[in-house]
Design a protein around this motif. Structure first.
Motif, PDB file in Angstrom:
ATOM      1  N   ASP A 131       0.851  -1.218   0.061  1.00 23.57           N
ATOM      2  CA  ASP A 131       0.623  -0.221  -0.255  1.00 23.57           C
ATOM      3  C   ASP A 131       0.800   1.077  -0.033  1.00 23.57           C
ATOM      4  O   ASP A 131       0.781   2.198  -0.615  1.00 23.57           O
ATOM      5  CB  ASP A 131      -1.159   0.369   1.290  1.00 23.57           C
ATOM      6  N   THR A 132       1.932   1.505   1.208  1.00 15.45           N
ATOM      7  CA  THR A 132       2.574   2.402   1.098  1.00 15.45           C
ATOM      8  C   THR A 132       3.734   2.696  -0.146  1.00 15.45           C
ATOM      9  O   THR A 132       3.658   3.639  -0.763  1.00 15.45           O
ATOM     10  CB  THR A 132       3.900   2.345   2.511  1.00 15.45           C
ATOM     11  N   TYR A 133       3.878   1.247  -1.235  1.00 17.93           N
ATOM     12  CA  TYR A 133       4.668   2.241  -2.111  1.00 17.93           C
ATOM     13  C   TYR A 133       3.948   2.262  -3.231  1.00 17.93           C
ATOM     14  O   TYR A 133       4.672   3.454  -3.901  1.00 17.93           O
ATOM     15  CB  TYR A 133       5.063  -0.447  -2.344  1.00 17.93           C
ATOM     16  N   ASP A 134       2.856   1.567  -3.538  1.00 15.93           N
ATOM     17  CA  ASP A 134       1.385   2.579  -4.058  1.00 15.93           C
ATOM     18  C   ASP A 134       1.067   3.602  -4.427  1.00 15.93           C
ATOM     19  O   ASP A 134       1.293   4.752  -4.927  1.00 15.93           O
ATOM     20  CB  ASP A 134       0.003   1.429  -4.441  1.00 15.93           C
ATOM     21  N   ARG A 135       1.283   4.082  -2.976  1.00 22.01           N
ATOM     22  CA  ARG A 135       0.737   5.688  -2.693  1.00 22.01           C
ATOM     23  C   ARG A 135       2.504   6.395  -2.913  1.00 22.01           C
ATOM     24  O   ARG A 135       2.253   7.351  -3.263  1.00 22.01           O
ATOM     25  CB  ARG A 135       0.359   5.962  -1.743  1.00 22.01           C
ATOM     26  N   LEU A 136       3.469   5.688  -2.239  1.00 24.89           N
ATOM     27  CA  LEU A 136       4.279   6.527  -2.749  1.00 24.89           C
ATOM     28  C   LEU A 136       4.830   7.131  -4.565  1.00 24.89           C
ATOM     29  O   LEU A 136       4.858   7.412  -4.881  1.00 24.89           O
ATOM     30  CB  LEU A 136       5.721   5.382  -2.540  1.00 24.89           C
ATOM     31  N   THR A 137       4.361   5.372  -5.471  1.00 25.54           N
ATOM     32  CA  THR A 137       4.545   5.853  -6.894  1.00 25.54           C
ATOM     33  C   THR A 137       4.166   6.635  -7.532  1.00 25.54           C
ATOM     34  O   THR A 137       4.132   7.418  -8.324  1.00 25.54           O
ATOM     35  CB  THR A 137       4.225   4.334  -7.267  1.00 25.54           C
ATOM     36  N   LEU A 138       2.378   6.817  -7.288  1.00 27.46           N
ATOM     37  CA  LEU A 138       1.487   7.274  -7.387  1.00 27.46           C
ATOM     38  C   LEU A 138       1.582   8.929  -7.256  1.00 27.46           C
ATOM     39  O   LEU A 138       1.206   9.734  -8.247  1.00 27.46           O
ATOM     40  CB  LEU A 138       0.367   7.335  -6.477  1.00 27.46           C
ATOM     41  N   ALA A 139       2.008   9.121  -5.923  1.00 22.81           N
ATOM     42  CA  ALA A 139       2.412  10.699  -5.341  1.00 22.81           C
ATOM     43  C   ALA A 139       3.916  11.223  -6.398  1.00 22.81           C
ATOM     44  O   ALA A 139       3.312  12.351  -7.034  1.00 22.81           O
ATOM     45  CB  ALA A 139       2.757  10.730  -3.999  1.00 22.81           C
ATOM     46  N   LEU A 140       4.987  10.449  -6.285  1.00 21.34           N
ATOM     47  CA  LEU A 140       5.951  10.674  -7.160  1.00 21.34           C
ATOM     48  C   LEU A 140       6.212  10.911  -8.605  1.00 21.34           C
ATOM     49  O   LEU A 140       6.285  12.404  -9.477  1.00 21.34           O
ATOM     50  CB  LEU A 140       7.054  10.170  -7.124  1.00 21.34           C
ATOM     51  N   ALA A 141       4.835  10.125  -9.013  1.00 19.50           N
ATOM     52  CA  ALA A 141       4.222  10.304 -10.420  1.00 19.50           C
ATOM     53  C   ALA A 141       3.606  11.790 -11.139  1.00 19.50           C
ATOM     54  O   ALA A 141       4.128  11.853 -12.153  1.00 19.50           O
ATOM     55  CB  ALA A 141       3.468   8.670 -11.335  1.00 19.50           C
ATOM     56  N   GLN A 142       3.375  12.081  -9.747  1.00 13.69           N
ATOM     57  CA  GLN A 142       1.959  13.305 -10.437  1.00 13.69           C
ATOM     58  C   GLN A 142       3.261  14.102  -9.840  1.00 13.69           C
ATOM     59  O   GLN A 142       1.860  15.389 -10.209  1.00 13.69           O
ATOM     60  CB  GLN A 142       1.094  13.558  -9.372  1.00 13.69           C
TER      61      GLN A 142
END
Length: 61
Positions: A8-19
């Protein structure tokens, strides 16, 4: 050294950085932009915890 975080943290991290849009002046993604994106996704370093909350050692991110 590999570091593993929960999915979950990994997914939130990748989405946040991609934006993150590159800075209009430098054309780069600046460190403060990354920090702001991580804060918005509620992803924090263990080092911000105070002693009453524990050291965070061994806790999931």
């Amino acid at each position: 050294m590999n570091t593993y975080i929960d999915n979950d943290t990994y997914d939130r991290l990748t989405l946040a950085l991609a934006q993150i849009e590159p800075c209009a002046i430098t054309g780069k993604r600046e460190p403060d932009q990354m920090v702001q994106a991580l804060m918005a996704a509620e992803i924090w370093p263990v080092s911000i915890k105070n002693d009453s909350q524990g050291s965070g050692m061994g806790e999931a991110a």
